[in-house]
Scaffold this motif. Structure first.
Motif, mmCIF file in Angstrom:
data_model
loop_
_atom_site.group_PDB
_atom_site.id
_atom_site.type_symbol
_atom_site.label_atom_id
_atom_site.label_comp_id
_atom_site.label_asym_id
_atom_site.label_seq_id
_atom_site.Cartn_x
_atom_site.Cartn_y
_atom_site.Cartn_z
ATOM 1 N N HIS A 6 -18.817 15.169 23.931
ATOM 2 C CA HIS A 6 -19.425 14.954 25.234
ATOM 3 C C HIS A 6 -20.825 15.542 25.258
ATOM 4 C CE1 HIS A 6 -19.535 15.738 29.787
ATOM 5 N NE2 HIS A 6 -19.739 14.455 29.582
ATOM 6 N N GLU A 7 -20.943 16.793 24.761
ATOM 7 C CA GLU A 7 -22.251 17.451 24.727
ATOM 8 C C GLU A 7 -23.211 16.716 23.806
ATOM 9 O OE1 GLU A 7 -20.233 21.445 25.812
ATOM 10 O OE2 GLU A 7 -19.592 19.378 25.582
ATOM 11 N N LEU A 8 -22.688 16.344 22.641
ATOM 12 C CA LEU A 8 -23.551 15.666 21.672
ATOM 13 C C LEU A 8 -24.125 14.396 22.271
ATOM 14 C CD1 LEU A 8 -21.430 15.884 18.391
ATOM 15 C CD2 LEU A 8 -23.334 17.351 19.079
ATOM 16 N N VAL A 9 -23.244 13.633 22.910
ATOM 17 C CA VAL A 9 -23.667 12.334 23.428
ATOM 18 C C VAL A 9 -24.641 12.516 24.585
ATOM 19 C CG1 VAL A 9 -22.849 10.240 24.566
ATOM 20 C CG2 VAL A 9 -21.584 11.177 22.642
ATOM 21 N N ARG A 10 -24.316 13.450 25.465
ATOM 22 C CA ARG A 10 -25.208 13.684 26.604
ATOM 23 C C ARG A 10 -26.553 14.215 26.137
ATOM 24 N NH1 ARG A 10 -24.040 14.411 32.201
ATOM 25 N NH2 ARG A 10 -25.460 16.166 32.272
ATOM 26 N N GLY A 11 -26.493 15.097 25.139
ATOM 27 C CA GLY A 11 -27.736 15.651 24.614
ATOM 28 C C GLY A 11 -28.620 14.551 24.043
ATOM 29 N N THR A 12 -28.010 13.656 23.310
ATOM 30 C CA THR A 12 -28.785 12.566 22.727
ATOM 31 C C THR A 12 -29.318 11.650 23.817
ATOM 32 O OG1 THR A 12 -27.194 12.677 20.947
ATOM 33 C CG2 THR A 12 -28.727 10.843 20.890
ATOM 34 N N ALA A 13 -28.456 11.381 24.786
ATOM 35 C CA ALA A 13 -28.866 10.480 25.867
ATOM 36 C C ALA A 13 -30.059 11.077 26.618
ATOM 37 C CB ALA A 13 -27.701 10.243 26.813
ATOM 38 N N ARG A 14 -30.019 12.379 26.795
ATOM 39 C CA ARG A 14 -31.109 13.054 27.512
ATOM 40 C C ARG A 14 -32.443 12.813 26.795
ATOM 41 N NH1 ARG A 14 -30.289 17.112 31.381
ATOM 42 N NH2 ARG A 14 -28.138 17.514 30.761
ATOM 43 N N GLU A 15 -32.359 12.757 25.456
ATOM 44 C CA GLU A 15 -33.594 12.505 24.696
ATOM 45 C C GLU A 15 -33.999 11.044 24.755
ATOM 46 O OE1 GLU A 15 -33.100 13.861 20.688
ATOM 47 O OE2 GLU A 15 -32.516 15.874 21.368
ATOM 48 N N LEU A 16 -32.993 10.173 24.752
ATOM 49 C CA LEU A 16 -33.305 8.747 24.624
ATOM 50 C C LEU A 16 -33.686 8.099 25.952
ATOM 51 C CD1 LEU A 16 -30.538 7.548 22.137
ATOM 52 C CD2 LEU A 16 -32.953 7.901 21.674
ATOM 53 N N LEU A 17 -33.102 8.603 27.033
ATOM 54 C CA LEU A 17 -33.372 7.960 28.311
ATOM 55 C C LEU A 17 -34.638 8.563 28.904
ATOM 56 C CD1 LEU A 17 -29.762 7.727 29.740
ATOM 57 C CD2 LEU A 17 -31.132 5.919 28.722
ATOM 58 N N PRO A 18 -35.589 7.723 29.258
ATOM 59 C CA PRO A 18 -36.867 8.244 29.746
ATOM 60 C C PRO A 18 -36.748 8.688 31.202
ATOM 61 C CG PRO A 18 -36.892 5.872 29.816
ATOM 62 C CD PRO A 18 -35.541 6.266 29.309
ATOM 63 N N GLY A 19 -37.760 9.351 31.664
ATOM 64 C CA GLY A 19 -37.838 9.686 33.083
ATOM 65 C C GLY A 19 -37.068 10.931 33.446
ATOM 66 N N ASP A 20 -37.078 11.240 34.728
ATOM 67 C CA ASP A 20 -36.515 12.499 35.196
ATOM 68 C C ASP A 20 -35.074 12.379 35.657
ATOM 69 O OD1 ASP A 20 -38.956 13.614 34.747
ATOM 70 O OD2 ASP A 20 -39.686 13.058 36.744
#
Lengths: 476, 1031
Positions: free
Chosen positions: B550-564
């Protein structure tokens, strides 16, 4: 006498040899039930009972595991089960035909074989009734087929030929049973009267229903017998017609055929006579009944087999003609496939046994030869089984959509159940021979010269005269 | 002569089709009849789910039966049901309403590509997967693999916990111990010089990030990727052509001409569901005025792509490159390979491309000898059609070498397809090599003793690695080996640690498609038996503090998804099943590496030694059911018939009739196939019409050991024949007869339509001439119905199946099986003709050329006849008509006379001949759809048009006080179908899609002359034949 006219017309004066008397009839028939069973009887009985036991086991296994223990499949959802059912029902036809139809038409030669034939009918129908019972997937719910009022408010589907079957076959069975039993009453009384042991007296006494041979008894008996014969006569034609509706009212090419009802009836009479012939020839030889069942009887039966066999052959030909004449390509394919497809051997066995073999009876020499008629009767029994197999399996295995085509092969359970049903039939038959007079003594005596105990027109004459004669006058 | 007007089926006017009988019947009618009579060819006794053992009478069974026989005499039917207590929730979980299904979006990896899903869960149990219409790689459709994936989740033979090696045996242990061992191990790795990780090529951003972190911690460690069926060659080809790694996705919707070169893009290749939808969208005909694309398929085996092709060429896989080169030469002659001048300005600028070197390389290239001349000329002409510029595509199969992919890429570029039918996206994983590079390098490291710690993430390399690497033996050289796997397969038995892997429906994850779509995979259920994901294990090894997926995926998503607004984006991504805000990295300037391309093209020549029966080509194909063996213990997939051969519960050596004759072998013969390396495999033969001569197609994934209770040693393992040299295909194989016979079970045994109008097809030209040709192929019924006809006032449900959009992919079969709790029955029962498919896929061979027939597919379920012949024959009223015209089954009422089955002209009724559901393990029962009754032995069943879905939607509409909308109800087959060939709806609603489709000119009913008045309609198949290719 006009009563003898039909027999006279076919060139006979006497149905039984001159030395046969009432006493010799009673003795020769009753003796079978009174003496110890011959060793041969025991061998046969044990063999038949073993087969019947196999039937019980196979059925129990079937109920435990499911229809999948048979070879049935998609598209061949019916196979040996219904083949056996129709085969046994067909065999069960001769009895009633011989007893009822020939009785109504005053064919007196029937008296020597009618008991036999009736017993055979009962047992064949018992064997037949097994199959609709066990061939359903959920045997414990088979009673849904009966119109029993229930809290769900669901009735059986009266549009379904299978339901008509239930009614037709059960009616046939009940009427045949009654008819047989009524005919047996005077003979049971004879056995009762001859009994030396208390047990026999008691048992035969009960089933003889207090028969004393009084005039009133004979009158009631004759009426009852005539009424039952009249009820049975249309049944002979209706039962197998209804059985044929199972197929004829469907949409399957090879089944959907208007010729089926008469064709099935002819086939049923054909197979019934063949089975009577097989059994009669065995019992006649084993129990020395040559005097009662004479060559004349056998020859007449062979003539009927020749007639019905040819009728059946005509029906086979007509099916092919219609398949071509209708121009229906599915129908056409089914019939070509019957003769040349994977089950060609079944088709040609059927043709050989049912159409070709009875043609031997055109020859007087052959139709009066015991070995020939025995072999032919066995052939017909086999051929008629194949006929049902051909109709059911070859029509189903290749129907409309080639994607669903398949083949059928029987399993050991199929074989055990079929063989077991034959075992059950013979078990019942052997018991019948031992305990019940296998020839209708009272009726055979009725065709002895000088003994005409019942004549409808005599009664009518007397009624016209407003006078009730206690005993029928001698015929000549 | 008969006076009656003959009732002949109208034949298609132009092409007088030769209709097929079974090949064996044709070759040797007598032998065939003997076999047909025997039904079971001599050979082994098969077993399956309901095994033959349970059907043979043993002593104990006999005693039981004898006892039961006695009991039966006395009493009948006194069955007591076992007493069982159920308990209610004391605290009701939020949102969970018993009986009301919840749907969640997620994504899974199927055939190497992501597939967006909507998962139905009942009280927390996922029970059914459906395509997510919002996800670009699904567009609402799925494939059979994914439909069956749900059963893999509940597989009773999944690994139920970690295990470690003690001596020879694997001993069960706990996650705590495994974690401790892992931490201990990580501490001893130093720079990781002796650490190797073997993974499948990944398209998961979070996994790749975890992998990067691992390599950052252990800089000298190496991560290799390998999968027995992979698209690595395609990416390598793209890199060769472009000089940089890029993901390629094809938009078939825009393509007028498609050339599929050894590419099963509608079947087993990556991205098939989307390709199917788009490809068939471009040939969806509502009238003869509509345009239609044209597919040329060139292939050695017979695949569903070949079956959908308008023209199909049988060609050995090794000659595909030479053929493409000849087409390139022809295109050059037609002026297509002209240099492209620089275009545009700024970011949109494309540099000039010079094809001079390539022209030189392909100049004078000859097609392989077996290729008819028009196959080069006409195909090239079709491609070069100026009107079709930028509207064609050449697609090459993933097993072809990188050079062929590169040449195809160049031709696509020259045809103007880049940016039109072909979209390039920056690659996520830039480590590009051929399919066998990773495993070869690992094998080298292992044999050099350079590996102390080997982590194998998933897969079964001991079985499926190229045989010449002898990976199984080398594995012992690694000091510590860890295998993360859903099953304790053969590889698990040889490692020091086994850790269970979580199923895709049990775990967090993310996947990026080759089209640049990014989706989050969310768990539907907590892992049934614990279990970790690949990313988790790698992160643990790297010592990450937050290693949970869960953390890994969210962490990656945080990097990949732009904006605030991350939280909102995250929620949207989960809700929609695809992150719409995600933008893949820009690809930068794309320039063709023309010199490298020319060099690559030069290597493409026809095979040196001519193929013959003594020098056979073997090509290895992903199995349409088991893929590479990953569904090896899945009864649905084991039973799923091969779309072309209809073989179920086995794979076979597919071979052409001519080659079989030359080799003196026939169906059911077991042959020994010998590779040039000397390996040999015994496998049963199946003669497949349309197969290339002197070639054998072998399907991967069968016959493995340690698979589980259903799939152990089922079929024939062909991996031992596969070497690094013959990874996709190879020549030099030989065949010897063994004299043994082996029984195969098939769901369909007759391959011909017997001249009957069943799966009706016509050419595009014929269609234009006579648009309603299909209806006139069958005589019009003139008899009156038996009973008063019912007028259906409310709904009138109907299904329309467009045969022109059916690829034969089998997804509908599996979807139906999952939705309706349809049991698998086992090999023996299939052979006996007792398969339970409510919806079956009929396959017929048609065409004049016996060596290369065409194929017609036809899905057949219950036709829901208005005058149903099954209904009036049922003695107990167990099957009756609903007021909406459905032919309903009341299972409780059915006594199983099977009369309905006999009287069904379509043979769609299925009977429970044995207790097919009684032996289903407890775990698997969790998967059952609670809205569909489980049928007991002795009961008839059949397609219900998914009546439970109809009721569910009607209830929902009633609750919302609205009318049912068209599309509210979708049958399971419709939902599974990737091509959109199946449409369900209400005929009484004139605006519904089904009402419109059922009025199309191509419409016809199956067997209308029987008078059944079926509700299901078919739309005839149209083949867009190239007039130049005929004659």
């Amino acid at each position: 006498m006009s009563d003898d006219a039909p027999i006279a017309a076919i060139g006979e004066t006497r149905l039984l040899p001159e030395h046969v008397s009432s006493k010799s009839i009673t003795d020769s028939v009753s003796r079978v039930t009174e003496t110890r069973a011959p060793r041969g009887w025991w061998y046969l009985f044990l063999a038949a009972a073993a087969l019947a036991g196999g039937l019980g086991l196979a059925i129990a296994y079937l109920v435990m595991m499911g229809i999948g223990t048979w070879g049935n499949n998609s598209p061949v959802a019916w196979a040996w089960d219904i083949t056996n059912f129709v085969w046994w029902i067909g065999i069960g036809h001769a009895g009633t035909l011989i007893s009822a139809v020939l009785f109504v038409f005053r064919q007196k030669w029937r008296t020597s074989i009618n008991r036999f034939a009736e017993a055979m009918t009962i047992f064949a129908v018992i064997c037949a009734l097994i199959f609709p019972g066990i061939h359903v997937g959920r045997i414990w719910h088979a009673y849904y087929m009966l119109p029993i009022p229930n809290q769900m408010g669901i009735w059986p589907n009266f549009k379904s030929p299978l339901l008509w079957d239930v009614f037709a076959v059960s009616t046939y069975f009940l009427v045949s049973l009654l008819f047989w039993f009524v005919g047996l009453v005077p003979d049971f009384a004879t056995l009762r009267d001859r009994s030396t042991s208390r047990v026999r007296q008691m048992v035969y006494g009960v089933v003889a229903l207090g028969w004393r041979g009084s005039n009133r008894h004979w009158r009631n008996y004759e009426r009852a017998y005539l009424i039952l014969a009249s009820i049975s006569t249309p049944l002979v034609f209706s039962v197998h017609s209804v059985v044929s509706f199972d197929f004829a009212t469907s949409v399957m090419p090879g089944w959907h055929t208007t010729i089926f009802p008469p064709y099935f009836v002819a086939g049923a009479v054909f197979s019934g006579f063949a089975m009577v012939m097989t059994l009669l020839l065995i019992s006649r030889t084993v129990f020395g009944l040559h005097d009662i069942v004479t060559m004349k009887h056998l020859e007449l039966m062979n003539k009927i087999m020749l007639l019905t066999g040819t009728l059946v052959g005509y029906a086979y030909g007509m099916e092919f003609f219609i398949a071509w004449y209708s121009g229906n390509p599915y129908e056409r394919y089914v019939f070509i496939n019957r003769a040349t497809g994977p089950y060609w051997w079944a088709y040609w066995s059927m043709i050989t046994c049912n159409v070709i073999s009875p043609q031997l009876f055109w020859s007087k020499r052959l139709r009066t030869s015991i070995p020939v008629m025995f072999v032919v009767s066995i052939f017909i029994n086999i051929g008629m089984w194949f006929e049902r197999f051909v109709i059911i399996v070859t029509s189903l295995h290749r129907d409309f959509l080639p994607s669903s085509w398949g083949n059928f092969s029987p399993t050991i359970v199929d074989i055990m159940i079929y063989a077991g049903s034959i075992g059950l039939f013979f078990t019942l038959f052997l018991l019948f021979i031992r305990w019940i007079p296998m020839i209708a003594m009272a009726e055979v005596k009725g065709v002895l010269p000088g003994a005409q105990p019942h004549h409808a027109h005599h009664d009518e004459e007397h009624e016209h005269a407003g006078h009730h004669a206690p005993v029928a006058a001698p015929a000549e | 002569m008969s006076k009656r007007k003959p009732y002949e089926f109208a034949k298609p006017e132009k092409s007088g089709k030769v209709f097929w009988t079974s090949l064996e019947a044709k070759a040797d009618p007598e032998a065939f009849q003997a076999r047909a009579a025997a039904e079971f060819p001599e050979g082994v006794v098969p077993d399956g789910l309901v095994n033959s053992e349970s059907l043979t009478l043993k002593r104990r069974t006999f005693m039981g039966v004898a006892g039961a026989a006695g009991a039966l005499l006395g009493l009948e039917g006194c069955v007591r049901r076992p007493k069982e207590n159920i308990l209610p929730f004391t605290r009701q979980p939020e949102y969970v309403v018993p009986g009301v299904a919840l749907h969640y979006a997620t994504v899974v990896r199927s055939a190497g590509e992501p597939l967006g899903l909507l998962v139905t869960t009942h009280e927390g149990r996922p029970t059914k997967v459906e395509g997510n219409p919002q996800h670009p790689s699904s567009l609402g459709g799925t494939d059979g693999y994914t439909q069956a994936g749900i059963l893999d989740l509940y597989d009773p033979d999944r690994s139920k916990g970690p295990a470690k090696r003690e001596g020879e045996a694997l001993v069960d242990t706990t996650f705590a111990e495994a974690d401790a061992a892992l931490t201990g191990l990580a501490g001893k790795l130093g720079q990781g010089a002796k650490l190797r990780v073997l993974t499948a090529p990944s398209n998961s951003p979070s996994f790749l990030k975890a992998q990067k972190d691992l390599l950052a911690k252990f800089p000298q460690a190496k991560v290799y990727s390998y999968e027995p069926v992979s698209s690595a060659n395609r990416r390598a080809g793209t890199k060769l052509a472009l000089g940089q790694a890029a993901d390629v996705s094809v938009n078939y919707r825009r393509a007028k001409t498609v050339v599929a070169l050894d590419a099963d893009f509608l079947g087993t290749e990556p991205g098939a569901p989307r390709a199917s939808r788009e490809f068939f969208d471009a040939r969806r005909l509502s009238s003869p005025r509509d345009a239609m694309n044209r597919l040329y398929a060139i292939e050695p085996g017979y695949t569903v792509t070949g079956a959908s092709a308008d023209h199909r060429l049988r060609l050995a896989a090794r000659d595909a490159g030479a053929y493409l080169k000849a087409v390139a030469a022809e295109l050059a002659a037609l002026g297509v390979l002209a240099d492209i001048p620089a275009q545009g300005e700024g970011d949109a600028a494309t540099p000039a491309v010079s094809f001079e070197a390539l022209r030189g390389a392909v100049n004078g290239a000859k097609a392989p000898a077996t290729v008819p001349a028009q196959w080069v000329k006409s195909v090239a002409k079709d491609l070069a059609d100026p009107a079709a510029r930028g509207r064609s595509v050449i697609v090459v199969g993933t097993r072809q070498p990188a050079e062929v992919h590169a040449l195809a890429f160049a031709l696509n570029a020259a045809l103007g397809n880049l940016g039109r039918t072909i979209t390039l996206t920056s690659a996520l994983d830039t480590d590009v090599g051929s399919a066998t590079d990773g495993i070869t390098a690992l094998a080298k490291d292992l044999s050099a003793g350079a590996v102390d710690t080997l982590v194998i993430l998933g897969g079964n390399p001991v079985v499926d690695a190229p045989a010449d690497l002898k990976f199984g033996e080398l594995l012992a050289k690694a000091g510590t080996s860890i295998h993360l796997s859903e099953f304790r397969n053969t590889t698990s038995t040889k490692v020091s640690w086994h850790i269970p892997r979580a199923h895709a429906l049990e775990s967090w994850g993310d996947l990026r498609g080759s089209d640049g779509s990014y989706a989050i995979q969310q768990p539907m259920i907590a892992p049934l038996h614990g279990g970790r994901t690949d990313g988790e294990l790698v992160a643990q090894l790297a010592g990450a503090r937050f290693w949970r997926a869960h953390e890994l995926v969210r962490g990656t998503a945080r990097e990949l998804l732009p904006g605030d607004g991350f939280e909102q984006q995250w929620k949207n991504a989960l809700h929609n099943g695809v992150a719409r805000d995600y933008q893949p990295a820009a690809l930068g300037n794309v320039a063709l590496a023309t010199d490298a391309l020319a060099a690559a093209a030069r290597t493409l020549t026809e095979g040196k030694s001519p193929l013959s029966s003594g020098n056979l080509e073997v090509n290895f194909a992903a199995d349409p059911a088991l893929y590479d063996g990953r569904h090896g213990n899945n009864p649905w997939m084991l039973e799923l018939p091969d779309p072309l051969s209809c073989v179920s519960w086995d794979n076979a050596a597919y071979i052409s009739a001519a080659t079989a004759k030359e080799l003196g072998i026939e169906n059911y013969d077991v042959i020994t196939v010998k590779s040039p390396e000397g390996a040999s495999v015994d496998i049963v033969t199946w003669v497949l019409p349309g197969h290339t001569d002197n070639a054998i197609t072998l399907h991967l994934g069968w016959g493995a050991e340690n698979v589980g209770r259903y799939g152990d040693k089922v079929g024939f393992d062909v991996f031992p024949l596969r070497s690094t040299k013959s990874f996709g295909f190879g020549d030099g194989f030989t065949v010897a007869k063994t004299g043994k016979r082996y029984m195969l079970s098939q769901t369909q045994e007759t391959h011909s339509m017997e001249g009957r109008p069943i799966a009706i097809d016509a050419s595009y030209e014929e269609y234009k001439e006579k648009p309603d040709f299909a209806e006139y192929r069958s005589p019009v019924l003139s008899t009156l119905p038996l009973w008063t006809e019912v007028k259906y006032e409310g709904h009138r449900w109907s299904l329309v199946i467009d045969l022109n959009a059916c690829s034969g992919c089998n997804a509908c079969l599996v979807g139906c099986q999952a939705e309706n709790n349809v049991p698998s029955v086992g090999k023996e029962q299939v052979a006996r003709g007792r398969d339970m498919y409510w919806l079956r896929l009929d396959r017929y061979f048609v065409g004049e050329d016996e060596a290369a027939p065409q194929v017609a597919f036809q899905p057949v379920g219950c036709q829901q006849c208005e005058e149903a012949p099954c209904e009036n024959v049922c003695p107990v009223n167990a099957t009756a008509h609903s007021p909406e015209g459905l032919n309903d089954m009341a299972y409780n009422r059915c006594i199983g006379t099977r009369y309905c089955m006999n009287n069904c002209p379509y043979k769609v009724r299925r009977f429970n001949f044995l207790n097919f559901t009684g032996q289903v393990p407890e775990t698997t029962r969790m998967m059952y759809n609670p809205n569909v009754s489980i049928r007991m032995r002795g009961v008839m069943e059949k397609c219900s048009y998914c009546v439970q879905r109809i009721q569910e939607s009607k209830i929902a509409a009633k609750r919302d006080a609205r009318r049912l909308r068209d599309g509210d109800i979708r049958s399971a087959c419709q939902q599974a179908c990737p091509t959109g060939a199946i449409t369900f709806g209400d005929l009484n609603d004139p605006t519904s899609r089904v009402a419109k489709l059922s009025k199309l000119d191509r419409q016809y009913k199956l067997l209308p002359e029987v008078g059944t008045q079926p509700r299901t309609s078919y739309l005839a198949k149209i083949r867009n034949l190239n007039p130049e290719m005929q004659g």
